[in-house]
Enzyme design. Structure first.
Site, mmCIF file in Angstrom:
data_model
loop_
_atom_site.group_PDB
_atom_site.id
_atom_site.type_symbol
_atom_site.label_atom_id
_atom_site.label_comp_id
_atom_site.label_asym_id
_atom_site.label_seq_id
_atom_site.Cartn_x
_atom_site.Cartn_y
_atom_site.Cartn_z
ATOM 1 N N ASP A 95 49.213 -18.991 28.777
ATOM 2 C CA ASP A 95 49.898 -19.313 27.527
ATOM 3 C C ASP A 95 49.841 -20.815 27.283
ATOM 4 O OD1 ASP A 95 51.764 -18.113 25.381
ATOM 5 O OD2 ASP A 95 52.851 -19.883 26.052
ATOM 6 N N ASN A 103 51.136 -26.913 16.059
ATOM 7 C CA ASN A 103 51.003 -26.494 14.656
ATOM 8 C C ASN A 103 51.921 -27.286 13.738
ATOM 9 O OD1 ASN A 103 48.993 -24.496 14.896
ATOM 10 N ND2 ASN A 103 50.483 -22.961 15.535
ATOM 11 N N ASP A 112 44.210 -24.040 15.222
ATOM 12 C CA ASP A 112 43.099 -23.096 15.382
ATOM 13 C C ASP A 112 41.985 -23.699 16.226
ATOM 14 O OD1 ASP A 112 44.443 -21.248 13.870
ATOM 15 O OD2 ASP A 112 43.238 -21.539 12.052
ATOM 16 N N GLU A 138 48.934 -17.333 21.007
ATOM 17 C CA GLU A 138 48.374 -18.406 21.832
ATOM 18 C C GLU A 138 48.265 -17.990 23.296
ATOM 19 O OE1 GLU A 138 52.833 -19.428 21.342
ATOM 20 O OE2 GLU A 138 51.229 -18.487 20.192
#
Length: 242
Positions: A95, A103, A112, A138
């Site tokens: 993770d 973000n 991304d 993610e």
């Protein structure tokens, strides 16, 4: 009506790296032309190639090009995992640490790109039969068959270090990325023992949570005696320097 000239099969292939959608359309178009000419054998060949491309595309994550959850589930419940003996199989859940902050701070386009680069970094150095799949959001899964526990830990920690040392600042100044890993290794030594991939995934998920609770940027795994961390989590006295 004059026949439409069709190039040979090996000449029709686009250069390496062409998008799968382009290849799919090309095979379908050639199949249609060949069918109108009555060349059913070659038309079938191109239709089958189009089908194989479509199937392969359905098993890939569209953003990162790694395998997707569907492929992971098919592999874990397929004959490849049944009755594996020593040295065993490792499943690592990975993770990205504090990815929401990436973000929020740098935008989703940067997020991304980070996901794509992390997927590439995770796939580097994997044994031939191992693979990386996007597990969701993610989170990624590494499946490493035919590996003993010690080597599985080394592979997972090497991936952790590779991500942490990657030059993320070249994407955006101030950007840094680390991962936490939960690694579950299992040996199916008995020929009549039923493989339970869900149980192994749950163990990996529990260990991932432990790595997060221990401060992130760590690999959590279970040895013969207890759960362990890499790097070793500092106790209170060590963290205060006393």
């Amino acid at each position: 009506m004059a026949e439409v000239d069709v190039v040979a099969d090996d000449e029709a292939a686009p250069p390496p790296g062409a998008p799968t959608t382009d290849l799919l359309s090309l095979h379908e178009s050639i199949a249609g032309v060949l069918a109108t000419q009555g060349d059913w054998r070659r038309a079938y060949h191109h239709l089958k190639s189009a089908f194989d491309l479509a199937r392969a595309g359905s098993l890939r994550d569209t953003l990162t090009s790694s395998y997707n959850r569907r492929y992971l589930d098919q592999w874990l419940h397929g004959p490849a995992v049944e009755h594996r003996g020593p040295p065993g199989i490792a499943i690592a859940l990975v993770d990205l640490d504090l990815f929401k902050g990436v973000n929020d701070t740098f935008g989703h386009l940067v997020g991304d790109r980070v996901l794509r680069e992390v997927a590439d970094l995770l796939q580097q150095g994997l044994p031939p039969e191992a693979f990386c799949a996007r597990y969701g959001g993610e989170e990624f899964a590494l499946v490493i068959p035919d590996v003993d526990a010690a080597r599985a830990v080394r592979i997972a920690d090497t991936a952790r270090i590779r991500v942490a040392r990657h030059p993320w600042r070249r994407i955006r100044p101030g950007l840094s990325v680390t991962i936490s890993v939960g690694l579950a290794h299992e040996i199916h030594a008995q020929p009549d023992r039923t493989v339970e991939p869900e149980r192994q995934l749950r163990r990996a998920d529990t260990l991932l949570y432990m790595a997060k609770r221990a401060g992130r940027n760590k690999v959590a795994y279970h040895d013969k005696e207890s759960s362990q961390m890499i790097p070793r989590a500092m106790n209170t006295a060590e963290s205060t320097g006393t």
